[in-house]
Design a protein around this motif. Structure first.
Motif, PDB file in Angstrom:
ATOM      1  N   VAL A 232     -37.322  29.631  46.636  1.00 15.99           N
ATOM      2  CA  VAL A 232     -36.347  30.007  45.608  1.00 15.99           C
ATOM      3  C   VAL A 232     -34.955  29.656  46.101  1.00 15.99           C
ATOM      4  CG1 VAL A 232     -35.375  31.897  44.242  1.00 15.99           C
ATOM      5  CG2 VAL A 232     -37.826  31.877  44.791  1.00 15.99           C
ATOM      6  N   ARG A 233     -34.208  28.946  45.271  1.00 14.62           N
ATOM      7  CA  ARG A 233     -32.832  28.589  45.600  1.00 14.62           C
ATOM      8  C   ARG A 233     -31.886  29.045  44.491  1.00 14.62           C
ATOM      9  NH1 ARG A 233     -34.424  22.893  48.478  1.00 14.62           N
ATOM     10  NH2 ARG A 233     -34.393  23.742  50.598  1.00 14.62           N
ATOM     11  N   GLY A 234     -30.667  29.348  44.889  1.00 18.27           N
ATOM     12  CA  GLY A 234     -29.670  29.816  43.934  1.00 18.27           C
ATOM     13  C   GLY A 234     -29.437  31.315  44.003  1.00 18.27           C
ATOM     14  N   CYS A 235     -30.110  31.983  44.932  1.00 16.84           N
ATOM     15  CA  CYS A 235     -29.979  33.441  45.083  1.00 16.84           C
ATOM     16  C   CYS A 235     -29.237  33.812  46.365  1.00 16.84           C
ATOM     17  CB  CYS A 235     -31.361  34.097  45.079  1.00 16.84           C
ATOM     18  SG  CYS A 235     -32.241  33.995  43.513  1.00 16.84           S
ATOM     19  N   GLU A 236     -28.367  32.909  46.831  1.00 17.23           N
ATOM     20  CA  GLU A 236     -27.706  33.111  48.121  1.00 17.23           C
ATOM     21  C   GLU A 236     -26.943  34.432  48.209  1.00 17.23           C
ATOM     22  OE1 GLU A 236     -27.351  30.478  46.183  1.00 17.23           O
ATOM     23  OE2 GLU A 236     -27.913  28.662  47.286  1.00 17.23           O
ATOM     24  N   ARG A 237     -26.381  34.876  47.089  1.00 17.33           N
ATOM     25  CA  ARG A 237     -25.550  36.086  47.165  1.00 17.33           C
ATOM     26  C   ARG A 237     -26.367  37.336  47.457  1.00 17.33           C
ATOM     27  NH1 ARG A 237     -23.973  38.283  41.227  1.00 17.33           N
ATOM     28  NH2 ARG A 237     -25.591  37.285  39.978  1.00 17.33           N
ATOM     29  N   TRP A 238     -27.688  37.243  47.318  1.00 13.62           N
ATOM     30  CA  TRP A 238     -28.540  38.393  47.608  1.00 13.62           C
ATOM     31  C   TRP A 238     -29.256  38.277  48.952  1.00 13.62           C
ATOM     32  CZ3 TRP A 238     -29.318  36.517  42.317  1.00 13.62           C
ATOM     33  CH2 TRP A 238     -28.572  37.260  41.382  1.00 13.62           C
ATOM     34  N   VAL A 239     -28.978  37.201  49.696  1.00 15.63           N
ATOM     35  CA  VAL A 239     -29.550  37.054  51.030  1.00 15.63           C
ATOM     36  C   VAL A 239     -28.603  37.701  52.036  1.00 15.63           C
ATOM     37  CG1 VAL A 239     -30.266  35.411  52.814  1.00 15.63           C
ATOM     38  CG2 VAL A 239     -30.819  34.979  50.421  1.00 15.63           C
ATOM     39  N   THR A 240     -29.120  38.608  52.831  1.00 21.41           N
ATOM     40  CA  THR A 240     -28.295  39.436  53.710  1.00 21.41           C
ATOM     41  C   THR A 240     -28.442  39.030  55.173  1.00 21.41           C
ATOM     42  OG1 THR A 240     -30.070  41.075  53.916  1.00 21.41           O
ATOM     43  CG2 THR A 240     -28.503  41.375  52.115  1.00 21.41           C
ATOM     44  N   GLU A 241     -27.464  39.449  55.977  1.00 22.43           N
ATOM     45  CA  GLU A 241     -27.539  39.188  57.412  1.00 22.43           C
ATOM     46  C   GLU A 241     -28.643  40.013  58.053  1.00 22.43           C
ATOM     47  OE1 GLU A 241     -26.047  37.077  59.327  1.00 22.43           O
ATOM     48  OE2 GLU A 241     -24.576  36.241  57.928  1.00 22.43           O
ATOM     49  N   GLU A 242     -28.692  41.296  57.710  1.00 25.26           N
ATOM     50  CA  GLU A 242     -29.689  42.191  58.275  1.00 25.26           C
ATOM     51  C   GLU A 242     -30.988  42.124  57.478  1.00 25.26           C
ATOM     52  OE1 GLU A 242     -29.112  43.730  61.107  1.00 25.26           O
ATOM     53  OE2 GLU A 242     -27.097  42.853  61.103  1.00 25.26           O
ATOM     54  N   ASP A 243     -32.080  42.577  58.087  1.00 21.78           N
ATOM     55  CA  ASP A 243     -33.355  42.612  57.379  1.00 21.78           C
ATOM     56  C   ASP A 243     -33.314  43.560  56.190  1.00 21.78           C
ATOM     57  OD1 ASP A 243     -34.677  40.756  58.957  1.00 21.78           O
ATOM     58  OD2 ASP A 243     -35.446  42.264  60.341  1.00 21.78           O
ATOM     59  N   GLY A 244     -32.593  44.672  56.334  1.00 19.31           N
ATOM     60  CA  GLY A 244     -32.492  45.637  55.248  1.00 19.31           C
ATOM     61  C   GLY A 244     -33.626  46.651  55.263  1.00 19.31           C
ATOM     62  N   PRO A 245     -33.646  47.528  54.260  1.00 22.99           N
ATOM     63  CA  PRO A 245     -34.611  48.642  54.243  1.00 22.99           C
ATOM     64  C   PRO A 245     -36.027  48.247  53.879  1.00 22.99           C
ATOM     65  CG  PRO A 245     -33.331  48.643  52.226  1.00 22.99           C
ATOM     66  CD  PRO A 245     -32.737  47.571  53.103  1.00 22.99           C
ATOM     67  N   GLY A 246     -36.213  47.034  53.388  1.00 24.66           N
ATOM     68  CA  GLY A 246     -37.545  46.618  52.957  1.00 24.66           C
ATOM     69  C   GLY A 246     -37.823  46.973  51.515  1.00 24.66           C
ATOM     70  N   ALA A 247     -38.978  46.549  51.034  1.00 24.33           N
ATOM     71  CA  ALA A 247     -39.344  46.791  49.636  1.00 24.33           C
ATOM     72  C   ALA A 247     -39.481  48.273  49.324  1.00 24.33           C
ATOM     73  CB  ALA A 247     -40.642  46.055  49.308  1.00 24.33           C
ATOM     74  N   VAL A 248     -39.784  49.077  50.339  1.00 24.87           N
ATOM     75  CA  VAL A 248     -39.886  50.524  50.090  1.00 24.87           C
ATOM     76  C   VAL A 248     -38.560  51.093  49.624  1.00 24.87           C
ATOM     77  CG1 VAL A 248     -41.809  50.889  51.676  1.00 24.87           C
ATOM     78  CG2 VAL A 248     -39.455  51.049  52.527  1.00 24.87           C
ATOM     79  N   GLY A 249     -37.463  50.393  49.891  1.00 27.35           N
ATOM     80  CA  GLY A 249     -36.159  50.845  49.426  1.00 27.35           C
ATOM     81  C   GLY A 249     -36.013  50.810  47.918  1.00 27.35           C
ATOM     82  N   GLY A 250     -36.924  50.133  47.234  1.00 22.94           N
ATOM     83  CA  GLY A 250     -36.875  50.072  45.780  1.00 22.94           C
ATOM     84  C   GLY A 250     -37.832  51.017  45.092  1.00 22.94           C
ATOM     85  N   LEU A 251     -38.549  51.841  45.865  1.00 20.16           N
ATOM     86  CA  LEU A 251     -39.497  52.778  45.260  1.00 20.16           C
ATOM     87  C   LEU A 251     -38.748  53.983  44.699  1.00 20.16           C
ATOM     88  CD1 LEU A 251     -42.357  52.739  47.921  1.00 20.16           C
ATOM     89  CD2 LEU A 251     -42.191  51.422  45.797  1.00 20.16           C
ATOM     90  N   ARG A 252     -39.129  54.387  43.496  1.00 20.45           N
ATOM     91  CA  ARG A 252     -38.474  55.539  42.873  1.00 20.45           C
ATOM     92  C   ARG A 252     -38.901  56.825  43.583  1.00 20.45           C
ATOM     93  NH1 ARG A 252     -35.886  55.931  38.232  1.00 20.45           N
ATOM     94  NH2 ARG A 252     -36.674  53.908  37.478  1.00 20.45           N
ATOM     95  N   PRO A 253     -37.956  57.666  43.945  1.00 15.30           N
ATOM     96  CA  PRO A 253     -38.320  58.954  44.567  1.00 15.30           C
ATOM     97  C   PRO A 253     -39.239  59.772  43.657  1.00 15.30           C
ATOM     98  CG  PRO A 253     -35.960  58.544  44.779  1.00 15.30           C
ATOM     99  CD  PRO A 253     -36.499  57.500  43.848  1.00 15.30           C
ATOM    100  N   ILE A 254     -40.167  60.494  44.266  1.00 12.21           N
ATOM    101  CA  ILE A 254     -41.139  61.247  43.489  1.00 12.21           C
ATOM    102  C   ILE A 254     -40.481  62.207  42.507  1.00 12.21           C
ATOM    103  CG2 ILE A 254     -42.989  62.986  43.654  1.00 12.21           C
ATOM    104  CD1 ILE A 254     -43.923  61.620  46.178  1.00 12.21           C
ATOM    105  N   GLU A 255     -39.368  62.818  42.924  1.00 12.36           N
ATOM    106  CA  GLU A 255     -38.706  63.785  42.036  1.00 12.36           C
ATOM    107  C   GLU A 255     -38.108  63.137  40.785  1.00 12.36           C
ATOM    108  OE1 GLU A 255     -35.776  62.757  45.410  1.00 12.36           O
ATOM    109  OE2 GLU A 255     -37.936  63.200  45.178  1.00 12.36           O
ATOM    110  N   GLN A 256     -37.983  61.793  40.779  1.00 10.17           N
ATOM    111  CA  GLN A 256     -37.483  61.067  39.613  1.00 10.17           C
ATOM    112  C   GLN A 256     -38.591  60.378  38.841  1.00 10.17           C
ATOM    113  OE1 GLN A 256     -34.405  58.337  40.779  1.00 10.17           O
ATOM    114  NE2 GLN A 256     -33.332  59.851  42.049  1.00 10.17           N
ATOM    115  N   ASP A 257     -39.829  60.513  39.317  1.00  8.94           N
ATOM    116  CA  ASP A 257     -40.960  59.807  38.733  1.00  8.94           C
ATOM    117  C   ASP A 257     -41.515  60.606  37.549  1.00  8.94           C
ATOM    118  OD1 ASP A 257     -43.362  58.534  38.112  1.00  8.94           O
ATOM    119  OD2 ASP A 257     -43.789  58.056  40.210  1.00  8.94           O
ATOM    120  N   MET A 258     -41.349  60.083  36.347  1.00  6.69           N
ATOM    121  CA  MET A 258     -41.775  60.778  35.135  1.00  6.69           C
ATOM    122  C   MET A 258     -43.276  60.658  34.873  1.00  6.69           C
ATOM    123  SD  MET A 258     -38.656  59.968  32.497  1.00  6.69           S
ATOM    124  CE  MET A 258     -38.718  58.198  32.733  1.00  6.69           C
TER     125      MET A 258
END
Length: 260
Positions: A232-258
């Motif tokens: 994938v090319r054209g997404c440079e602004r979302w590529v970070t220096e650090e690895d970051g929190p991982g995909a788990v960082g996008g999981l909705r917290p259980i208390e917000q899960d309807m």
């Protein structure tokens, strides 16, 4: 008005049939070399979960699972194989829904999906009960692959490990990020951007990693295409220096899960 960057995605060709212990990094580099291309700063590689699981030796025979009483109960309720139910239980932290069509489980990583991600499609011996489990820790797998590729190619890139999942309220599956390194998982625009009429955004949080995975899944295909990696090319602004929190960082917290 500032234009959005042009986004391109293409599947890599000439990749091998992956097996335990093989190098995804070397296969990607060889594919790019065969296309007279190389990785560039800001590229994102989307890699199918199946090949990551295969090289990590996550293939299992259902015959090896010993059903517990919980597995037998789940099999009785769904009309499915007790050994398959045991496999799901061992990969899950909680069973949320159970039907003959699918068992919806909270995978031990936190992701919610059908059958805890266990699948026999595109698995040699799948018709005889051989299945593939998710990587033990998909975010760790993504970080390791990113590190290898960046060292090998001397670039700064992002890596997304993707699998197909269904969604609440909708029919059909699409690619989702289950592992992520060096890519912004979310872009929170609340209070930071405006719409066309000058209203400040109040609820907009964009799922960047999932959006990249979904786009790439269309290019990679879901069947016998044999193209389990997309560039994938054209997404440079979302590529970070650090690895970051991982995909788990996008999981909705259980208390917000309807849905629970």
């Amino acid at each position: 008005m500032k234009r959005n960057p042009e986004l391109t995605v293409r599947p890599l060709t000439g990749l091998p049939m992956f097996a335990t212990g093989m190098s995804i990094t070397q296969a990607i580099c060889a594919s790019l070399e065969g296309e007279d291309d190389r990785l560039r700063d800001g590229d994102i590689l989307v890699v199918a979960q199946k090949i990551v699981s295969k090289v990590e030796g996550r293939t299992r025979d259902l015959a090896d699972f010993v059903p517990t009483s919980d597995a037998h109960e789940l099999a009785h309720e769904t009309g499915r194989d007790p050994k398959a139910m045991q496999a799901i239980l061992e990969e899950s932290s909680k069973i949320l829904r159970r039907t003959p069509a699918a068992v919806i489980a909270a995978h031990r990583t936190g992701h919610v999906l059908a059958n805890a991600g266990i699948d026999a499609s595109n698995v040699e011996g799948g018709e005889a009960g051989r299945v593939l489990l998710w990587p033990f820790d998909p975010d760790t797998s993504a970080r390791a692959l990113r590190s290898e590729l960046q060292k090998e190619c001397e670039v700064r890139i992002g890596v997304v490990i993707a699998d197909s999942m269904g969604r609440a309220w909708r029919i059909g599956t699409l690619g989702n990020a289950i592992g992520c390194a060096g890519v912004s998982v979310l872009e929170d625009r609340r209070g930071l951007a405006q719409d066309l009429y000058g209203r400040t955004l109040q609820a907009t949080v964009i799922g960047i990693a999932d959006s990249v995975a979904a786009m790439a899944a269309l290019a990679m295909g879901e069947g016998a295409e044999g193209t389990p990696v997309a560039l994938v090319r054209g997404c440079e602004r979302w590529v970070t220096e650090e690895d970051g929190p991982g995909a788990v960082g996008g999981l909705r917290p259980i208390e917000q899960d309807m849905f629970r």
